[in-house]
Design an enzyme around this catalytic site. Structure first.
Site, mmCIF file in Angstrom:
data_model
loop_
_atom_site.group_PDB
_atom_site.id
_atom_site.type_symbol
_atom_site.label_atom_id
_atom_site.label_comp_id
_atom_site.label_asym_id
_atom_site.label_seq_id
_atom_site.Cartn_x
_atom_site.Cartn_y
_atom_site.Cartn_z
ATOM 1 N N ASN A 215 0.838 -1.194 0.000
ATOM 2 C CA ASN A 215 0.000 0.000 0.000
ATOM 3 C C ASN A 215 0.878 1.250 0.000
ATOM 4 O O ASN A 215 2.106 1.147 -0.053
ATOM 5 C CB ASN A 215 -0.954 -0.006 1.199
ATOM 6 C CG ASN A 215 -0.208 -0.160 2.508
ATOM 7 O OD1 ASN A 215 0.590 0.698 2.890
ATOM 8 N ND2 ASN A 215 -0.451 -1.277 3.208
ATOM 9 N N LYS A 294 8.846 -16.684 -10.930
ATOM 10 C CA LYS A 294 8.077 -15.591 -11.498
ATOM 11 C C LYS A 294 6.940 -16.130 -12.362
ATOM 12 O O LYS A 294 7.148 -16.998 -13.220
ATOM 13 C CB LYS A 294 8.985 -14.697 -12.346
ATOM 14 C CG LYS A 294 8.253 -13.541 -12.997
ATOM 15 C CD LYS A 294 9.173 -12.722 -13.893
ATOM 16 C CE LYS A 294 8.386 -11.634 -14.608
ATOM 17 N NZ LYS A 294 9.237 -10.879 -15.547
ATOM 18 N N PRO A 310 -3.599 -12.319 9.143
ATOM 19 C CA PRO A 310 -3.833 -12.187 10.593
ATOM 20 C C PRO A 310 -4.187 -10.749 10.958
ATOM 21 O O PRO A 310 -3.595 -9.797 10.437
ATOM 22 C CB PRO A 310 -2.482 -12.586 11.202
ATOM 23 C CG PRO A 310 -1.802 -13.416 10.169
ATOM 24 C CD PRO A 310 -2.263 -12.864 8.845
ATOM 25 N N ASP A 311 -5.154 -10.569 11.833
ATOM 26 C CA ASP A 311 -5.585 -9.246 12.288
ATOM 27 C C ASP A 311 -4.796 -8.908 13.559
ATOM 28 O O ASP A 311 -5.172 -9.301 14.670
ATOM 29 C CB ASP A 311 -7.085 -9.234 12.559
ATOM 30 C CG ASP A 311 -7.633 -7.828 12.764
ATOM 31 O OD1 ASP A 311 -6.885 -6.971 13.285
ATOM 32 O OD2 ASP A 311 -8.791 -7.592 12.407
ATOM 33 N N ILE A 312 -3.697 -8.197 13.379
ATOM 34 C CA ILE A 312 -2.784 -7.937 14.497
ATOM 35 C C ILE A 312 -3.455 -7.094 15.573
ATOM 36 O O ILE A 312 -3.373 -7.394 16.767
ATOM 37 C CB ILE A 312 -1.509 -7.226 13.990
ATOM 38 C CG1 ILE A 312 -0.814 -8.088 12.925
ATOM 39 C CG2 ILE A 312 -0.561 -6.933 15.144
ATOM 40 C CD1 ILE A 312 0.358 -7.399 12.253
ATOM 41 N N LEU A 313 -4.143 -6.041 15.170
ATOM 42 C CA LEU A 313 -4.744 -5.131 16.139
ATOM 43 C C LEU A 313 -5.841 -5.827 16.942
ATOM 44 O O LEU A 313 -5.956 -5.638 18.164
ATOM 45 C CB LEU A 313 -5.301 -3.899 15.415
ATOM 46 C CG LEU A 313 -5.790 -2.759 16.292
ATOM 47 C CD1 LEU A 313 -4.706 -2.287 17.246
ATOM 48 C CD2 LEU A 313 -6.265 -1.590 15.418
ATOM 49 N N PHE A 328 -5.202 2.994 14.490
ATOM 50 C CA PHE A 328 -5.392 4.032 13.479
ATOM 51 C C PHE A 328 -6.446 3.572 12.486
ATOM 52 O O PHE A 328 -6.531 2.374 12.170
ATOM 53 C CB PHE A 328 -4.077 4.311 12.743
ATOM 54 C CG PHE A 328 -3.210 5.344 13.406
ATOM 55 C CD1 PHE A 328 -2.988 6.582 12.813
ATOM 56 C CD2 PHE A 328 -2.617 5.083 14.632
ATOM 57 C CE1 PHE A 328 -2.197 7.535 13.432
ATOM 58 C CE2 PHE A 328 -1.828 6.022 15.259
ATOM 59 C CZ PHE A 328 -1.614 7.263 14.649
ATOM 60 N N LYS A 342 -14.439 0.287 14.408
ATOM 61 C CA LYS A 342 -13.150 -0.391 14.601
ATOM 62 C C LYS A 342 -12.713 -0.329 16.058
ATOM 63 O O LYS A 342 -12.176 -1.297 16.610
ATOM 64 C CB LYS A 342 -12.106 0.260 13.698
ATOM 65 C CG LYS A 342 -10.763 -0.433 13.657
ATOM 66 C CD LYS A 342 -9.850 0.221 12.615
ATOM 67 C CE LYS A 342 -8.516 -0.487 12.512
ATOM 68 N NZ LYS A 342 -7.637 0.139 11.464
ATOM 69 N N LYS A 346 -12.397 -4.056 17.926
ATOM 70 C CA LYS A 346 -11.047 -4.536 18.229
ATOM 71 C C LYS A 346 -10.614 -4.246 19.666
ATOM 72 O O LYS A 346 -9.456 -4.405 20.017
ATOM 73 C CB LYS A 346 -10.067 -3.937 17.223
ATOM 74 C CG LYS A 346 -10.476 -4.281 15.782
ATOM 75 C CD LYS A 346 -9.394 -4.133 14.772
ATOM 76 C CE LYS A 346 -9.898 -4.557 13.406
ATOM 77 N NZ LYS A 346 -8.865 -4.556 12.356
#
Length: 411
Positions: A215, A294, A310-313, A328, A342, A346
């Site tokens: 990103n 490739k 995986p959802d770290i937060l 954030f 959120k 979380k």
């Protein structure tokens, strides 16, 4: 009382035509109350005689690393130890290059390498030299060590070129020095004894050895938070995805690339942390299959199958015990609504929301426009500020909440 009373300043003068301005600077620093110890390079002494600086500073001038006027001490170590600030003006391309590469072949560079005092440089050189990639890289390296710079001015240079490279005027340098010491005395140490875990930057999810998903995150916000927390006394662990940013001095940095690597690093550091600030832009999905070679272009469209990462937060929110956790929310629509959701989903204590489409608040910018939302339902909007200023405001808010206080309408 004079603004620099009692301050010990080692003034390094390197060999450029702007060395004549260093004489006036010596006088102004002395008049402001500082005890100025002048160190000349061999080239600088050819532009201005040491006797001039001796008369203006009312002290010995150091130009030879082998000159030891006091047998009780080693001069360059003594200067390095007693300095409250090492100021180099003018700082030529040559001396900047030597310092960036750890060279110590004269009195000035030996003193700089030996000191633990803050170092401030006022560059002065030809405009083409100042813009050369090697000089820029050297200054960037020194900045990563925590060295401060006083920007040169623009105009007609002694060499005849017109552009950036003229030494800042003595009055400007004096003002910068006074401002520096004022900041030092005002600096808060309100995070002393706390361990702050910060995540920053993007993650990269490999598709094959050539391609990956990522990103636009630059890491600037997270690095600003890490720097602010460290300067306010915290022990800081910065877990960073790939960025081009220098690690703030005094911060422990753990570089990672993928979501899984960041997840593992965060979970490892979490038990020892008091405050967790999760500013990294982590991938929500990752390729189901990572190809060993490739992928070759085909005739038709390519379908890439993704799995949830995986959802770290969320996992931090589940595992937290005494930690204060801040997330954030970088959004493009219904910003506050999504941020509140959120915050609840979380199990966060606070969330920082911003609209990345808003001018001055996007990824990669040096400024940000954010709103702080807490689990108690408080909402504080900040105007456009530098990311470093946002970092300090965020820390102010966290400390208020840790102290059991409500957030004011304005921070």
């Amino acid at each position: 009382m004079l603004p620099l009373t009692g301050k010990q300043i080692v003034l390094g003068v390197s060999g450029g035509i702007a060395a004549y301005k260093a004489a006036a600077l010596t006088s102004k620093l002395t008049q402001a109350g500082a005890r100025v110890h002048v160190v000349l390079t061999e080239s600088a002494a050819k532009f201005v005689q040491p006797l001039t600086f001796q008369a203006l500073s009312r002290g010995p001038v150091y130009a030879d690393v082998f000159f030891e006027p006091d047998p009780q001490v080693i001069s360059h170590i003594d200067l390095a130890d007693r300095a409250d600030l090492v100021l180099i003006a003018p700082a030529t391309a040559n001396v900047i290059g030597k310092m960036a590469n750890g060279l110590a072949d004269d009195m000035l560079t030996t003193t700089v390498l030996a000191t633990k005092a803050p170092v401030m440089l006022a560059p002065a050189m030809n405009v083409n030299m100042y813009g050369h990639p090697a000089v820029a890289a050297n200054m960037q390296k020194l900045a990563s060590y925590g060295y401060r710079f006083i920007e040169p001015g623009e105009g007609l240079l002694a060499c005849g070129w017109v552009g950036k490279g003229r030494l800042a005027e003595p009055e400007e340098i004096l003002a910068a020095v006074i401002r520096f010491f004022a900041e030092q005395s005002d600096r808060k140490r309100d995070l002393q004894g706390k361990t702050v875990l910060v995540t920053a930057g993007p993650t990269r999810e490999k598709i094959d050895p050539v391609r990956y998903i990522t990103n636009h995150a630059s890491g600037k916000m997270g690095y600003a938070i890490a720097e602010a927390a460290q300067q306010r006394g915290a022990s800081v662990v910065l877990i960073s995805g790939p960025t081009n940013l220098p690690v703030p001095p005094g911060v422990e940095c753990i570089p990672v690339e993928s979501v899984q690597e960041m997840y593992d690093a965060v979970m490892d550091a979490l038990p020892k942390s008091d405050i967790v600030i999760k500013s990294a832009a982590v991938s929500d999905y990752r390729p189901k299959e990572v190809h060993a070679h490739k992928m070759k272009k085909g005739e038709g469209p390519l379908v890439l199958e993704l799995d949830k990462a995986p959802d770290i937060l969320k996992e931090v929110g589940k595992r937290k015990e005494r930690q204060y956790v801040v997330g954030f929310a970088a959004e493009t629509q219904e910003v506050l609504q999504h941020a509140k959701s959120k915050l609840e989903r979380k199990n966060l204590d606070m969330i920082v929301a911003n609209d990345v489409l808003q001018e001055g608040a996007g990824m990669g910018s040096d400024t940000n426009i954010v709103t702080l939302l807490t689990k108690e339902g408080e909402q504080v909007a900040l105007e456009m500020l530098s990311k470093r200023e946002v970092a300090d405001k965020l820390i102010d808010a966290i400390l208020l909440k840790l102290g059991g206080q409500a957030l004011p309408e304005q921070l």
